[in-house]
Design a protein around this motif. Sequence first.
Motif, mmCIF file in Angstrom:
data_model
loop_
_atom_site.group_PDB
_atom_site.id
_atom_site.type_symbol
_atom_site.label_atom_id
_atom_site.label_comp_id
_atom_site.label_asym_id
_atom_site.label_seq_id
_atom_site.Cartn_x
_atom_site.Cartn_y
_atom_site.Cartn_z
ATOM 1 N N GLY A 76 0.704 -1.132 -0.203
ATOM 2 C CA GLY A 76 -0.057 0.009 -0.008
ATOM 3 C C GLY A 76 0.703 1.380 -0.015
ATOM 4 O O GLY A 76 0.397 2.320 -0.042
ATOM 5 N N ARG A 77 2.148 1.102 -0.030
ATOM 6 C CA ARG A 77 2.935 2.411 0.061
ATOM 7 C C ARG A 77 3.039 3.036 -1.231
ATOM 8 O O ARG A 77 2.959 2.435 -2.401
ATOM 9 C CB ARG A 77 4.267 1.896 0.584
ATOM 10 N N LEU A 78 3.499 4.209 -1.121
ATOM 11 C CA LEU A 78 4.005 5.081 -2.336
ATOM 12 C C LEU A 78 4.937 4.634 -3.087
ATOM 13 O O LEU A 78 5.833 4.403 -2.751
ATOM 14 C CB LEU A 78 4.022 6.568 -1.914
ATOM 15 N N VAL A 79 4.697 4.582 -4.368
ATOM 16 C CA VAL A 79 5.932 3.969 -5.479
ATOM 17 C C VAL A 79 6.024 5.342 -6.386
ATOM 18 O O VAL A 79 5.205 5.698 -7.057
ATOM 19 C CB VAL A 79 5.315 2.754 -6.077
ATOM 20 N N LEU A 80 7.488 5.465 -6.476
ATOM 21 C CA LEU A 80 7.743 6.780 -7.314
ATOM 22 C C LEU A 80 8.557 6.084 -8.424
ATOM 23 O O LEU A 80 9.286 5.193 -8.142
ATOM 24 C CB LEU A 80 8.219 7.911 -6.819
ATOM 25 N N PRO A 81 8.609 7.088 -9.532
ATOM 26 C CA PRO A 81 9.946 6.668 -10.456
ATOM 27 C C PRO A 81 11.334 7.015 -9.685
ATOM 28 O O PRO A 81 11.373 7.601 -8.833
ATOM 29 C CB PRO A 81 9.932 7.763 -11.609
ATOM 30 N N GLY A 82 12.323 6.150 -9.950
ATOM 31 C CA GLY A 82 13.604 6.387 -9.208
ATOM 32 C C GLY A 82 14.072 7.655 -9.396
ATOM 33 O O GLY A 82 13.786 8.419 -10.462
ATOM 34 N N PHE A 83 14.872 7.994 -8.469
ATOM 35 C CA PHE A 83 15.182 9.522 -8.443
ATOM 36 C C PHE A 83 16.516 9.626 -9.272
ATOM 37 O O PHE A 83 17.269 8.706 -9.380
ATOM 38 C CB PHE A 83 15.705 9.806 -6.930
ATOM 39 N N ASN A 84 16.403 10.849 -9.894
ATOM 40 C CA ASN A 84 17.747 11.128 -10.695
ATOM 41 C C ASN A 84 18.337 12.344 -10.311
ATOM 42 O O ASN A 84 17.780 13.401 -10.148
ATOM 43 C CB ASN A 84 17.078 11.388 -12.241
ATOM 44 N N ASP A 85 19.630 12.255 -9.663
ATOM 45 C CA ASP A 85 20.293 13.276 -9.364
ATOM 46 C C ASP A 85 21.047 14.126 -10.266
ATOM 47 O O ASP A 85 21.817 13.309 -10.852
ATOM 48 C CB ASP A 85 21.303 12.970 -8.082
ATOM 49 N N SER A 86 20.771 15.032 -10.669
ATOM 50 C CA SER A 86 21.316 15.795 -11.845
ATOM 51 C C SER A 86 22.533 16.575 -11.448
ATOM 52 O O SER A 86 23.252 17.205 -12.691
ATOM 53 C CB SER A 86 20.457 16.972 -12.358
ATOM 54 N N HIS A 87 23.225 16.386 -10.273
ATOM 55 C CA HIS A 87 24.449 17.080 -9.828
ATOM 56 C C HIS A 87 25.095 16.295 -8.758
ATOM 57 O O HIS A 87 24.792 16.544 -7.524
ATOM 58 C CB HIS A 87 24.337 18.590 -9.822
ATOM 59 N N VAL A 88 25.953 15.496 -8.734
ATOM 60 C CA VAL A 88 26.838 14.854 -7.727
ATOM 61 C C VAL A 88 28.221 14.833 -8.198
ATOM 62 O O VAL A 88 28.544 15.007 -9.331
ATOM 63 C CB VAL A 88 26.194 13.374 -7.564
ATOM 64 N N HIS A 89 28.945 14.696 -7.204
ATOM 65 C CA HIS A 89 30.538 14.391 -7.297
ATOM 66 C C HIS A 89 30.626 12.735 -6.767
ATOM 67 O O HIS A 89 30.872 12.555 -5.573
ATOM 68 C CB HIS A 89 31.273 15.372 -6.612
ATOM 69 N N PHE A 90 30.461 11.954 -7.567
ATOM 70 C CA PHE A 90 30.337 10.338 -7.125
ATOM 71 C C PHE A 90 31.427 9.881 -6.615
ATOM 72 O O PHE A 90 31.448 9.292 -5.327
ATOM 73 C CB PHE A 90 29.817 9.502 -8.270
ATOM 74 N N ALA A 91 32.610 10.234 -7.276
ATOM 75 C CA ALA A 91 33.867 9.601 -6.624
ATOM 76 C C ALA A 91 34.144 9.887 -5.104
ATOM 77 O O ALA A 91 34.476 9.514 -4.020
ATOM 78 C CB ALA A 91 35.018 9.846 -7.317
ATOM 79 N N ALA A 92 33.983 11.450 -5.069
ATOM 80 C CA ALA A 92 33.938 12.062 -3.573
ATOM 81 C C ALA A 92 33.123 11.386 -2.505
ATOM 82 O O ALA A 92 33.040 11.370 -1.579
ATOM 83 C CB ALA A 92 33.657 13.652 -3.764
ATOM 84 N N ILE A 93 31.615 11.143 -3.110
ATOM 85 C CA ILE A 93 30.819 10.468 -2.248
ATOM 86 C C ILE A 93 31.531 9.131 -1.699
ATOM 87 O O ILE A 93 31.396 8.966 -0.490
ATOM 88 C CB ILE A 93 29.299 10.082 -2.806
ATOM 89 N N GLY A 94 31.749 8.412 -2.544
ATOM 90 C CA GLY A 94 32.554 7.023 -2.197
ATOM 91 C C GLY A 94 33.570 7.185 -1.599
ATOM 92 O O GLY A 94 33.834 6.390 -0.404
ATOM 93 N N ASN A 95 34.398 8.229 -1.492
ATOM 94 C CA ASN A 95 35.666 8.464 -0.635
ATOM 95 C C ASN A 95 35.261 8.884 0.444
ATOM 96 O O ASN A 95 36.331 8.757 1.458
ATOM 97 C CB ASN A 95 36.511 9.625 -1.593
ATOM 98 N N LYS A 96 34.229 9.393 0.950
ATOM 99 C CA LYS A 96 33.734 9.614 2.367
ATOM 100 C C LYS A 96 34.013 8.535 3.170
ATOM 101 O O LYS A 96 33.951 8.491 4.131
ATOM 102 C CB LYS A 96 32.402 10.332 2.541
#
Length: 499
Positions: A76-96
Amino acid sequence: MIPPLLTILLLLSVVAAGQKKPADLILINGDVRTFDAKMPRAEAVAVSGGKIVAVGRNDEIRKLAGERTQIVDAKGRLVLPGFNDSHVHFAAIGNKFSSLDVRGLTSAEAVAAKAAEYARFLPKGRWILGSGFAAEFAQTEGKRLHELIDPATPVNPLLLYSADGKWAFANALALDLLNDGRSSTTANGSGERSIDGIISGLAMRQIASAVPADHLRNWPEILETASNYAASFGVTSVQDMHSDELAEVYRQLDRAGKLKTRVYDCSPMSAWPKLVKLGIRAASGNVMVRTGCVKYFSEGDEAEFPELRRDITAADKAGLQVMIHAIGPRANRIVLDAFEWAAKKNGPRDRRFRVEHAQNAFSEDVPRFARGAIIPSMQPWLFSRAGPGIFGRHLRLHAPLAFGSDAPMVGINPLLGIAAAVTGPGGISVEDAVRAYTGGSAYSEFQEKVKGKIKVGQLADMVILSEDIFKVDPERIARTRVIATILNGSVVYLHRSEN
Ligand SMILES: [Zn+2]
């Protein structure tokens, strides 16, 4: 006359031809918001080959299940299309997650909880390294931490140093590396296994020497970590502004089945001639990894204008997508001037110029986004103090608004951005905020035909949320959790409560 047996066979083959192949995955009992104007709400979705093949009522969709179909009950929960983040610094996220700062963590419970959080996202075998223990921690909390740490870190060796570097704490996997894994249980510092995880001297040096020298530059592991992390927040696509040109690493991860995020990997502006030589154009690649965007930085300095104009025009002419960082009225004006100049020079084309951040433009410049079909790529949570009024203005003018986070500057959680965009004077509707974080950001990477909606033919990227964010107050939007993330028709994240 046709013999009876042949008639039966013919009839059977007609039935078989009319019968669809069973779905790979079926989501049922959902409050599905499709963002498809033809059918805005549904209960169930069927997926085959990574794509959505049917959307509708539970009873209709259930019929498409076969013996091997995976059933996801949204309860019964809310279902949405997957989120699309238009601006990230992915390697820096992983490096955290490449180092764990234990300063300020005074209890064994707090350290173990932090280590467990790291272990949730790190690939198996990747080290958890850190430092900062106060001198007395070994005496007061060492024994307790020893009891807590192994269950918290079952597949990652861990080595955490004291602030003075004189001793360290190791988990069982790290200690196993001493004496080639032969267990012994005597005093620390002698090169033998410590009984309580506290080590120093030779033992500490031996364990430290087992840490791979490229720990901070192991891009496959770092990006896999970022992808695991993003999946836990329902982010199924990111647009990587980090200009580190790691597209090949993303492809490698994808081939290994470890990439849980679709990536549009952008290059520095200076790389445009190289990209063109490789035959790359805007949004080149497959559904998982694409390139062809070039990024530049404008500080609003008039002196940079001729060069900026020249580079944008050349990259645009070559068919690449150009995005320029601009914060502040002067920077936005210079970038808009340069975009308009290049568009005029190169003639009409579906180019989708983007201004990254697009914050604090002169009020009279705001309509230039919509007029030039220039994408304001904005981060509502990062700039929450500036207020949400600007989003509504762009939407009323019909500018192609896209949302993202700029993580790791702030958290990647899209629900924080959605909450910020709807709160306060001039806040936009939840529906518009979700659209900017799904379809809007899909448009900003030329992918609106395949992403951003729960619609037959689109990629099967969906998220199940703990709350109905269309009904609860904004404060609860920010606290809403992701229950499950589905990418390409596979469940890539499931909240603990659902395991
Ligand atoms: Zn950024």
